[in-house]
Design a protein around this motif. Structure first.
Motif, PDB file in Angstrom:
ATOM      1  N   UNK B 302      -0.697  -7.035  12.978  1.00  0.00           N
ATOM      2  CA  UNK B 302      -1.729  -7.660  12.150  1.00  0.00           C
ATOM      3  C   UNK B 302      -3.057  -7.757  12.910  1.00  0.00           C
ATOM      4  N   UNK B 303      -2.987  -8.175  14.167  1.00  0.00           N
ATOM      5  CA  UNK B 303      -4.200  -8.278  14.982  1.00  0.00           C
ATOM      6  C   UNK B 303      -4.870  -6.927  15.214  1.00  0.00           C
ATOM      7  N   UNK B 304      -4.053  -5.885  15.357  1.00  0.00           N
ATOM      8  CA  UNK B 304      -4.605  -4.553  15.632  1.00  0.00           C
ATOM      9  C   UNK B 304      -5.285  -3.932  14.406  1.00  0.00           C
ATOM     10  N   UNK B 305      -4.804  -4.264  13.202  1.00  0.00           N
ATOM     11  CA  UNK B 305      -5.349  -3.597  12.004  1.00  0.00           C
ATOM     12  C   UNK B 305      -6.315  -4.488  11.205  1.00  0.00           C
ATOM     13  N   UNK B 306      -6.405  -5.741  11.601  1.00  0.00           N
ATOM     14  CA  UNK B 306      -7.237  -6.735  10.909  1.00  0.00           C
ATOM     15  C   UNK B 306      -8.649  -6.220  10.606  1.00  0.00           C
ATOM     16  N   UNK B 307      -9.013  -6.242   9.311  1.00  0.00           N
ATOM     17  CA  UNK B 307     -10.366  -5.847   8.918  1.00  0.00           C
ATOM     18  C   UNK B 307     -10.646  -4.355   9.018  1.00  0.00           C
ATOM     19  N   UNK B 308      -9.610  -3.569   9.358  1.00  0.00           N
ATOM     20  CA  UNK B 308      -9.818  -2.115   9.463  1.00  0.00           C
ATOM     21  C   UNK B 308      -9.136  -1.412   8.298  1.00  0.00           C
ATOM     22  N   UNK B 309      -9.293  -0.088   8.273  1.00  0.00           N
ATOM     23  CA  UNK B 309      -8.694   0.688   7.196  1.00  0.00           C
ATOM     24  C   UNK B 309      -7.818   1.788   7.791  1.00  0.00           C
ATOM     25  N   UNK B 310      -6.551   1.804   7.429  1.00  0.00           N
ATOM     26  CA  UNK B 310      -5.604   2.767   8.001  1.00  0.00           C
ATOM     27  C   UNK B 310      -5.796   4.157   7.402  1.00  0.00           C
ATOM     28  N   UNK B 311      -5.676   5.177   8.236  1.00  0.00           N
ATOM     29  CA  UNK B 311      -5.819   6.552   7.752  1.00  0.00           C
ATOM     30  C   UNK B 311      -4.454   7.199   7.490  1.00  0.00           C
ATOM     31  N   UNK B 312      -3.419   6.679   8.148  1.00  0.00           N
ATOM     32  CA  UNK B 312      -2.056   7.208   7.929  1.00  0.00           C
ATOM     33  C   UNK B 312      -1.215   6.111   7.298  1.00  0.00           C
ATOM     34  N   UNK B 313      -0.154   6.543   6.645  1.00  0.00           N
ATOM     35  CA  UNK B 313       0.786   5.584   6.043  1.00  0.00           C
ATOM     36  C   UNK B 313       1.482   4.796   7.155  1.00  0.00           C
ATOM     37  N   UNK B 314       1.341   3.476   7.099  1.00  0.00           N
ATOM     38  CA  UNK B 314       2.018   2.603   8.060  1.00  0.00           C
ATOM     39  C   UNK B 314       3.038   1.750   7.311  1.00  0.00           C
ATOM     40  N   UNK B 315       4.288   1.822   7.745  1.00  0.00           N
ATOM     41  CA  UNK B 315       5.331   1.002   7.129  1.00  0.00           C
ATOM     42  C   UNK B 315       5.952   0.108   8.197  1.00  0.00           C
ATOM     43  N   UNK B 316       6.044  -1.177   7.880  1.00  0.00           N
ATOM     44  CA  UNK B 316       6.697  -2.140   8.766  1.00  0.00           C
ATOM     45  C   UNK B 316       7.908  -2.681   8.001  1.00  0.00           C
ATOM     46  N   UNK B 317       9.085  -2.670   8.648  1.00  0.00           N
ATOM     47  CA  UNK B 317      10.282  -3.221   7.994  1.00  0.00           C
ATOM     48  C   UNK B 317      10.778  -4.427   8.787  1.00  0.00           C
ATOM     49  N   UNK B 318      11.233  -5.448   8.045  1.00  0.00           N
ATOM     50  CA  UNK B 318      11.603  -6.694   8.705  1.00  0.00           C
ATOM     51  C   UNK B 318      12.631  -7.460   7.866  1.00  0.00           C
ATOM     52  N   UNK B 319      13.120  -8.563   8.440  1.00  0.00           N
ATOM     53  CA  UNK B 319      14.052  -9.438   7.710  1.00  0.00           C
ATOM     54  C   UNK B 319      13.267 -10.271   6.700  1.00  0.00           C
ATOM     55  N   UNK B 320      13.912 -10.644   5.592  1.00  0.00           N
ATOM     56  CA  UNK B 320      13.272 -11.512   4.607  1.00  0.00           C
ATOM     57  C   UNK B 320      12.793 -12.813   5.252  1.00  0.00           C
ATOM     58  N   UNK B 321      13.628 -13.381   6.119  1.00  0.00           N
ATOM     59  CA  UNK B 321      13.271 -14.663   6.746  1.00  0.00           C
ATOM     60  C   UNK B 321      12.030 -14.512   7.644  1.00  0.00           C
ATOM     61  N   UNK B 322      11.917 -13.384   8.345  1.00  0.00           N
ATOM     62  CA  UNK B 322      10.736 -13.125   9.174  1.00  0.00           C
ATOM     63  C   UNK B 322       9.515 -12.871   8.287  1.00  0.00           C
ATOM     64  N   UNK B 323       9.748 -12.137   7.204  1.00  0.00           N
ATOM     65  CA  UNK B 323       8.670 -11.823   6.255  1.00  0.00           C
ATOM     66  C   UNK B 323       8.018 -13.108   5.740  1.00  0.00           C
ATOM     67  N   UNK B 324       8.869 -14.096   5.389  1.00  0.00           N
ATOM     68  CA  UNK B 324       8.352 -15.366   4.866  1.00  0.00           C
ATOM     69  C   UNK B 324       7.466 -16.078   5.893  1.00  0.00           C
ATOM     70  N   UNK B 325       7.911 -16.072   7.142  1.00  0.00           N
ATOM     71  CA  UNK B 325       7.093 -16.663   8.211  1.00  0.00           C
ATOM     72  C   UNK B 325       5.758 -15.937   8.324  1.00  0.00           C
ATOM     73  N   UNK B 326       5.821 -14.602   8.221  1.00  0.00           N
ATOM     74  CA  UNK B 326       4.611 -13.791   8.370  1.00  0.00           C
ATOM     75  C   UNK B 326       3.644 -13.995   7.205  1.00  0.00           C
ATOM     76  N   UNK B 327       4.187 -14.282   6.023  1.00  0.00           N
ATOM     77  CA  UNK B 327       3.318 -14.596   4.878  1.00  0.00           C
ATOM     78  C   UNK B 327       2.560 -15.891   5.166  1.00  0.00           C
ATOM     79  N   UNK B 328       3.295 -16.901   5.606  1.00  0.00           N
ATOM     80  CA  UNK B 328       2.678 -18.201   5.906  1.00  0.00           C
ATOM     81  C   UNK B 328       1.562 -18.074   6.936  1.00  0.00           C
ATOM     82  N   UNK B 329       1.741 -17.178   7.889  1.00  0.00           N
ATOM     83  CA  UNK B 329       0.757 -17.014   8.956  1.00  0.00           C
ATOM     84  C   UNK B 329      -0.410 -16.102   8.546  1.00  0.00           C
TER      85      UNK B 329
END
Lengths: 133, 395
Positions: B302-329
């Motif tokens: 998140x810190x590396x891509x913040x405010x930028x625009x990706x040129x290649x498809x980036x996919x991040x996969x994670x656990x639902x429980x981690x995803x929820x924490x990441x949404x909150x943050x």
């Protein structure tokens, strides 16, 4: 000639022996839609294991292999019984969930004697295998 | 193997088909490995969840097991074929969705938590030191044995389910002191900083020691994410169920460093990277999350891509429980705003979306193995920062 063995999964079967001196990987090594061994370079490559008394040293490969044995059984393509030198969990679990009689730990003499096409009786419940020449 | 009267009754079918089958499986495995008895477990983790992997016969089998059966210990499951809240964007066909939901519902009917992650130890299912558990998912097995000091053999999806239904497992192998004995001393002669380097280290060690347990010297400080990549590589390339690290893991003091010694230096690590790099002319997708990304990895991205625009498809996969924490943050928003895609409950290897991709750049040595083996595509392994840099610049 009768041999003592160890029961891995119970049951009784009579049939024709199919012998492999090499391990078998059911996942990737056996086609679940035909029952034919497809592993390149395997001594039984191209041969159908269905309805045979399948005799091989032990299983290898991915644990998904247990499901391949089940898939074969549901399609009527599984072996009638499995005889191993040493059982390992992939084939053992596959035999249990597919209700295939399975034994292991037969003496070396058995493996020296047995050949393709011989009539075999696997009596897993009584821990005995008989070879009828 | 000794069975109690109660266990004999289960084996005789007094409690129904599912428990009987489960007991037959544990007894056969106990017999094969000469276990003396069954022991109680405190949790289970099951693999073989994606419909892509288990097929119709697998679904049928799970349903038969589930009839009147419930798990006796807290149990979690591996990823399935898509994100349960975001399957539309993943473009999954309806038939696959129905089949996959059937699998998940069957697990839930048995009282299993639909955690759908290969990293249950981050949030969903963290054992304590010294607890006996029955886990499948080889990377998680190696992680909890080594870093947590819980005891588990490498279970298959089916044997882990059997153990979960009975709350027991045969006592042999990793459940015993002898079964956790290291065989080789690995002397690491360089300092590792990046997570991907730990993946490469595991890959190199596997090459030398097979599925034996290593006793590693020379890792001064580390964290659970780095250990995750080491565990995943060791488990994938050699089936190693455990490692000890001097000064770091909970059980190293209980064993002498083995006499047989092997050194690994900086040059070995860079040679290792070379072996994990196919010729890739154009990167189709950058993938982070094998095993599932942690909250701190998602924060870094998140810190590396913040405010930028990706040129290649980036996919991040994670656990639902981690995803929820990441949404909150706010991390998920930052990544999605830059054009990245974050999915929970699934990964590229077990999802049908992996079949459409032609080449991948990733930070995971484990992913290299499965993407080539299962998806048959070229893969390039680099560190997280380098992967994100490629996704940003397109080069």
């Amino acid at each position: 000639m009768k041999f003592k063995c160890r029961k891995i999964n119970g049951g009784y079967a009579e049939g024709e022996a199919l012998v492999s001196n090499e391990a078998i990987s059911f996942y990737g090594g056996v086609d679940p839609s035909t029952g034919i061994i497809i592993e390149k370079g395997h001594p039984l490559e191209g041969i159908k294991i269905s309805n045979k008394i399948l005799i091989f040293p032990y299983g290898k490969g991915s644990t998904v292999g247990s499901y391949i044995i089940l898939r074969l059984a549901r399609r009527g393509l599984a072996p009638k019984a499995i005889v191993n030198l040493y059982a390992e969990p992939i084939v053992a679990v596959g035999a249990i969930i597919s209700e295939i009689p399975m034994v292991d730990q037969l003496p070396k003499k058995f493996f020296n004697l047995v050949n393709n096409g011989m009539k075999i009786i696997v009596d897993a419940d009584n821990e005995a295998v008989e070879v009828i020449e | 193997m000794y069975l109690t009267r109660e266990e004999e009754k289960i084996l005789d079918g007094e409690y129904g088909y599912g428990y009987k089958k489960a007991m037959e499986i544990l007894v056969a495995i106990g017999k094969i490995y000469e276990a003396d008895r069954l022991i109680d477990i405190s949790s289970a983790h099951i693999s073989g969840v994606s419909y892509k992997n288990i097929g119709d016969e697998g679904v049928e089998f799970l349903k038969e097991m589930a009839k009147n059966s419930r798990v006796r210990v807290p149990t979690t499951i591996n990823p399935g074929g898509f994100d349960l809240n975001n399957w539309k964007r993943m473009n999954i066909d309806r038939r696959f969705i129905e089949k996959q939901m059937d699998v998940i519902n069957t697990f839930q009917a048995m009282g299993i938590k639909p955690s759908l992650s290969c990293t249950p130890y981050y949030n969903d299912n963290l054992p304590n030191r010294g607890e006996h558990v029955a886990w499948a998912e080889s990377s998680a097995v190696t992680l909890v044995n080594s870093l947590i000091g819980a005891y588990t053999n490498r279970e298959s999806g089916i044997s882990a389910l059997a153990a979960a239904l009975l709350g027991k497992t045969p006592r042999y192998g990793l459940h015993t002191y002898e079964g956790r004995m290291p065989k080789y001393t690995i002397k690491l002669k360089t300092r590792l900083n990046k997570m991907s380097e730990y993946g490469v280290l595991g890959y190199l060690i596997s090459d030398i020691i097979g599925n034996n347990i290593p006793y590693i010297k020379g890792i001064k400080n580390s964290d659970i994410d780095k250990m995750k990549y080491l565990a995943a590589s060791l488990a994938t390339y050699a089936g190693t169920p455990m490692f000890h690290i001097e000064g770091l893991t909970p059980e190293y003091m209980e064993y002498e460093p083995p006499k047989e010694k092997i050194s690994i230096d900086e040059e070995d690590i860079s040679k290792g990277f070379k072996r994990l790099r196919d010729v890739v002319n154009s990167v189709d997708m950058v993938w982070i999350g094998c095993p599932h990304a942690s909250i701190s990895e998602i924060k870094t991205i998140s810190n590396l891509v913040k405010g930028k625009s990706l040129k290649k498809k980036l996919v991040v996969t994670t656990a639902r429980s981690t995803y929820k924490l990441a949404v909150q943050q706010g991390f998920i928003d930052e990544i999605e705003n830059a054009g990245g895609e974050v999915y929970a409950d699934t990964c590229i290897i077990v999802s049908p979306i992996g079949e459409k991709i032609r080449s991948i750049m990733t930070n995971s040595a484990k992913a290299f193995y499965y993407l080539r083996g299962v998806n048959n595509i070229p893969v390039y392994v680099a560190d997280l920062e380098e992967c994100i840099e490629t996704a940003l610049t397109g080069e």
